[in-house]
Design an enzyme around this catalytic site. Structure first.
Site, PDB file in Angstrom:
ATOM      1  N   ASP A   1       0.839  -1.197   0.000  1.00 22.63           N
ATOM      2  CA  ASP A   1       0.000   0.000   0.000  1.00 22.63           C
ATOM      3  C   ASP A   1       0.874   1.248   0.000  1.00 22.63           C
ATOM      4  O   ASP A   1       1.731   1.408   0.869  1.00 22.63           O
ATOM      5  CB  ASP A   1      -0.889  -0.027   1.251  1.00 22.63           C
TER       6      ASP A   1
ATOM      7  N   THR B   1      -6.846   3.520  -2.180  1.00 24.76           N
ATOM      8  CA  THR B   1      -6.702   2.129  -1.761  1.00 24.76           C
ATOM      9  C   THR B   1      -7.789   1.219  -2.319  1.00 24.76           C
ATOM     10  O   THR B   1      -7.499   0.165  -2.898  1.00 24.76           O
ATOM     11  CB  THR B   1      -6.683   2.049  -0.227  1.00 24.76           C
TER      12      THR B   1
ATOM     13  N   ASN C   1     -12.635   5.188  -1.734  1.00 24.06           N
ATOM     14  CA  ASN C   1     -12.677   4.455  -0.468  1.00 24.06           C
ATOM     15  C   ASN C   1     -14.075   4.524   0.144  1.00 24.06           C
ATOM     16  O   ASN C   1     -14.551   3.571   0.760  1.00 24.06           O
ATOM     17  CB  ASN C   1     -11.654   5.020   0.517  1.00 24.06           C
TER      18      ASN C   1
ATOM     19  N   ARG D   1     -10.975  -3.156   3.439  1.00 24.58           N
ATOM     20  CA  ARG D   1     -11.144  -3.029   1.987  1.00 24.58           C
ATOM     21  C   ARG D   1      -9.993  -3.699   1.228  1.00 24.58           C
ATOM     22  O   ARG D   1     -10.178  -4.223   0.136  1.00 24.58           O
ATOM     23  CB  ARG D   1     -11.283  -1.564   1.579  1.00 24.58           C
TER      24      ARG D   1
ATOM     25  N   HIS E   1       1.582   8.598   4.550  1.00 24.22           N
ATOM     26  CA  HIS E   1       0.675   9.734   4.729  1.00 24.22           C
ATOM     27  C   HIS E   1       1.208  10.705   5.773  1.00 24.22           C
ATOM     28  O   HIS E   1       1.094  11.925   5.618  1.00 24.22           O
ATOM     29  CB  HIS E   1      -0.714   9.246   5.160  1.00 24.22           C
TER      30      HIS E   1
ATOM     31  N   ASP F   1      -1.099  -0.232  -4.738  1.00 20.72           N
ATOM     32  CA  ASP F   1      -2.433   0.285  -5.050  1.00 20.72           C
ATOM     33  C   ASP F   1      -2.413   1.734  -5.519  1.00 20.72           C
ATOM     34  O   ASP F   1      -3.382   2.217  -6.096  1.00 20.72           O
ATOM     35  CB  ASP F   1      -3.383   0.122  -3.864  1.00 20.72           C
ATOM     36  N   HIS F   2      -1.310   2.430  -5.272  1.00 23.92           N
ATOM     37  CA  HIS F   2      -1.159   3.826  -5.705  1.00 23.92           C
ATOM     38  C   HIS F   2       0.207   4.319  -5.268  1.00 23.92           C
ATOM     39  O   HIS F   2       0.905   3.655  -4.485  1.00 23.92           O
ATOM     40  CB  HIS F   2      -2.251   4.729  -5.102  1.00 23.92           C
TER      41      HIS F   2
ATOM     42  N   HIS G   1      -2.646  11.156  -1.947  1.00 23.24           N
ATOM     43  CA  HIS G   1      -2.636  10.642  -3.315  1.00 23.24           C
ATOM     44  C   HIS G   1      -4.069  10.727  -3.830  1.00 23.24           C
ATOM     45  O   HIS G   1      -4.962  11.231  -3.149  1.00 23.24           O
ATOM     46  CB  HIS G   1      -2.132   9.191  -3.318  1.00 23.24           C
TER      47      HIS G   1
END
Length: 523
Positions: free
Chosen positions: A37, A77, A98, A161, A287, A330-331, A464
């Site tokens: 992630d 995500t 999300n 998730r 983050h 995922d990003h 992001h």
């Protein structure tokens, strides 16, 4: 004459044997599908000399794509994890973010929230999660449809998730970590009670050993080394905020993945099994501190070591020669704006309330005072349709008035209205296509507001969620039998992973798949 005929027959038979099609390659016994992630592609390059374990193995023995990207604008995500094993775009999968405002219930929902389910293994009565909002199938679903009980699909992450969406609708189990109970949990969508192996992990209270711990740099070896953060609040050292925001969160994930491998006997069934694992802690750390902070380098190297540990366990249990590994993220993530400003690069912050106020003022002035905006992010606002209908207004006009106000806010690059996205009346370029393929009318907001590169709607840290390269560019690596190790420099999409896995496993493509088979990596 008979002898001539016999000779011809023997020759014909021999030729058939010589030119017969080769036997198809044996399918892997286990597919290990890994997501890190918030892991930008350049982390593979920047920290390469420090990778000595799992990432090093992948880079040395895998098919490494150097230019893999997400196609949609909303790089978050839930969208990344739904794309990974379905190959679908948000405009088809229905996973647009999300979380979003659900007009049917009048409430904000998450990508996996499901009021019809309860958590299993955690706080009694707590709401559970499920893949019911995912409108398409995954590779795991197609595998279960074909193989039934001969194959198992297990998906694991700290985030619900990130566990639920890669596993799909027919997974045998999706597991995530519940901070309220400090337990690994699932949902009664999958099971009525946790299996014995999962209960045994919880009984060991794996999170307890990190109470009061400090996250020190790797190799510091000194009590005087400055910690990145501490699990004790109220000190001069930054508070980590929870296990998920430290490398120890990833350790819990890897430990649970090993337990699942043994407990579910993965790789030892008649059909192929799938183990999907998403390492979430990199995202929480990123983050908080941004991609240029030493803590990101540290957790990246620790992730390499955890992957090495997992691969060693798989090798002992199943054999890596029987295992296909695919890894992605995922990003990516943007630099912290203040860091960018210090190096004379663009970047800054756009407070959510500035956008909301600009749109609300314009709507009040044009159409009269009212509660025009429903709950949701200012960058994807939902308008009050009941109010619009009561005042007999044209919805497209309301959208346009708000869009013009939002576009006037400094450092807003573009504003797209629902009406123009659905009709295709948008600027034809890659940015607009990314917004379009990420838009699903029944769930998406009335506007999509895109900021300039390096600008964030967040008040602190970084984030992001844009179509810019720092958010879309991620690793894609395949490693295993019948995979040609090499560097592949052509541009591909993360959507190509699912159809490629389906090709290897001789499965029907997932129902919403938008990618292609990466035939160049197949033996």
């Amino acid at each position: 004459m008979r002898s001539l005929a016999g000779s011809v027959l023997l020759l014909f038979t021999a030729l058939r044997l010589v030119f017969a099609a080769p036997a198809p390659p044996a399918k892997p016994k286990l597919v290990v599908a890994i997501v890190i992630d918030q892991f930008r592609y350049d982390y593979l390059l920047r920290f390469r000399t420090e990778y000595t374990a799992g990432l090093a193995r992948l880079l040395e023995h895998g098919a490494v794509f150097t230019d893999a990207h997400y196609l949609q604008a909303t790089t978050v995500t839930a969208v990344g994890h739904s794309t990974f094993m379905s190959g679908a775009l948000p405009s088809v999968s229905g996973i647009i973010a999300n979380e979003w405002y659900d007009r049917e219930t009048g409430a904000t929902v998450t990508s996996v929230s499901d009021p019809a389910t309860k958590v299993v293994g955690g706080v009694p009565g707590a709401l559970g999660s499920s893949p019911r909002r995912l409108l398409v199938s995954t590779v795991g679903d197609e595998l279960k449809i074909r193989e039934g009980k001969d194959s198992k699909v297990i998906s694991i992450s700290i985030k619900d998730r990130s566990a639920v969406l890669p596993g799909g609708h027919m997974a045998d189990g999706a597991y995530w970590f519940d901070p309220d109970s400090n337990h690994w949990v699932s949902s009664n969508y999958y099971m009525d009670a946790l299996p014995g192996w999962a209960r045994q992990v919880n009984d060991g209270q794996p999170a307890q050993r990190f109470i009061g711990a400090q996250w020190l740099p790797l190799g510091s070896g000194s009590a005087g080394a400055a910690p990145f953060c501490t699990m004790v609040a109220g000190t001069d050292v930054r508070y980590c905020g929870g296990l998920e925001a430290t490398p120890w969160g990833n350790e819990l994930i890897e430990q649970f993945a090993e337990a699942a491998l043994d407990g579910e006997q993965l790789g030892k069934h008649a059909g192929t099994d799938i183990l999907a694992v998403s390492f979430s802690s990199n995202d929480y750390v990123g983050h908080a501190v941004g991609p240029d902070d030493p803590a990101v380098e540290d957790i990246s190297v620790r992730t390499d070591r955890l992957l090495g540990k997992l691969f060693e366990t798989i090798d002992r249990s199943v054999g890596l020669e029987n295992t296909l590994v695919v890894l992605t993220a995922d990003h990516g993530v943007a630099p912290v704006p203040e860091v960018n400003q210090a190096r004379h690069m663009p970047g800054g912050r756009i407070p959510d309330f500035v956008l909301s106020r600009a749109m609300l003022n314009a709507l009040n002035q044009r159409f009269g005072t009212g509660d025009w905006l429903l709950p949701g992010p200012a960058s994807m606002p939902y308008f009050n349709l009941k109010l619009i209908n009561q005042r007999k207004l044209d919805r497209a006009l309301v959208e346009q008035v708000a869009a013009q106000a939002a576009a006037a806010v400094p450092h807003i690059a573009r504003v797209y209205t629902r009406s123009r996205l659905l009709s295709g009346e948008i600027q034809q370029d890659p940015l607009s296509r990314a917004v379009s393929v990420g838009y699903f009318g029944p769930r998406s907001g009335d506007l999509v507001i895109l900021q300039e590169p390096y600008y964030l709607f967040d008040a602190t840290g970084t984030s992001h969620g844009t179509p810019y390269d720092y958010d879309t560019h991620v690793p894609v690596i395949f490693m295993g039998p019948e995979i040609k190790p090499n560097l592949y420099r052509e541009r591909i999409a993360v959507n190509d992973i699912a159809p490629t896995l389906s090709e290897i496993l001789d499965l029907e493509r997932p129902s919403g798949s938008a990618g292609r088979v990466l035939a160049e990596i197949l033996q």
